[in-house]
Design a protein around this motif. Structure first.
Motif: not given
Length: 108
Positions: A57-71
Motif C-alpha cells: 500500500v505504499g510503505g508509509t502512513i499516507d494511506p491512513i492520512r488519506v482515509i482520515e483527511s477524506n472522512v
C-alpha cells in the motif's frame, strides 16, 4: 472503477509476491546453511505478512492520512478506496502465507 481494480490487483500481487518470494529465498538459504527449510519458510511467511501489506500500500502512513483527511471532509469514496487497497493487500499476503504453509505441509 477501472483504476481502483487495477491498483487493488497490484496491491494483492505485490503483497503475495513479498510473502512467497521471501519464504522461498529463506528456504534456499536454509538449504545452503543446512537447516530445515520448512521451519524457516513458515516462520518467514508468517512474520512478513504485515510488512507485505505495508509494502503493497505504499510503505508509509499516507494511506491512513488519506482515509482520515477524506472522512473528516465528508468524502467517503477515496477513503473506501484506501480501505479496499489495504484489504486486497491483506488478502494477497494471507494467500501467500497459506500457499507457503500448504507447500511445506505437502511433500513429505
Amino acid at each position: 472503477m477501472d483504476g481502483f481494480m487495477t491498483k487493488a490487483a497490484f496491491s494483492f500481487f505485490i503483497a503475495f509476491g513479498v510473502v512467497v518470494g521471501a519464504a522461498l529465498l529463506a528456504g534456499i538459504g536454509s538449504v545452503l546453511l543446512m537447516t530445515p527449510p520448512k521451519v524457516k519458510m513458515v516462520q518467514v511467511a508468517e512474520n512478513l505478512k504485515i510488512w507485505a501489506i505495508v509494502a503493497a500500500v505504499g510503505g508509509t502512513i499516507d494511506p491512513i492520512r488519506v482515509i482520515e483527511s477524506n472522512v473528516t471532509e465528508g468524502y467517503l469514496t477515496p477513503a473506501m478506496h484506501q480501505v479496499g487497497y489495504i484489504m486486497f493487500a491483506f488478502l494477497g499476503a494471507h494467500m501467500g502465507t497459506e500457499l507457503v504453509l500448504w507447500m511445506c505441509r505437502s511433500g513429505g
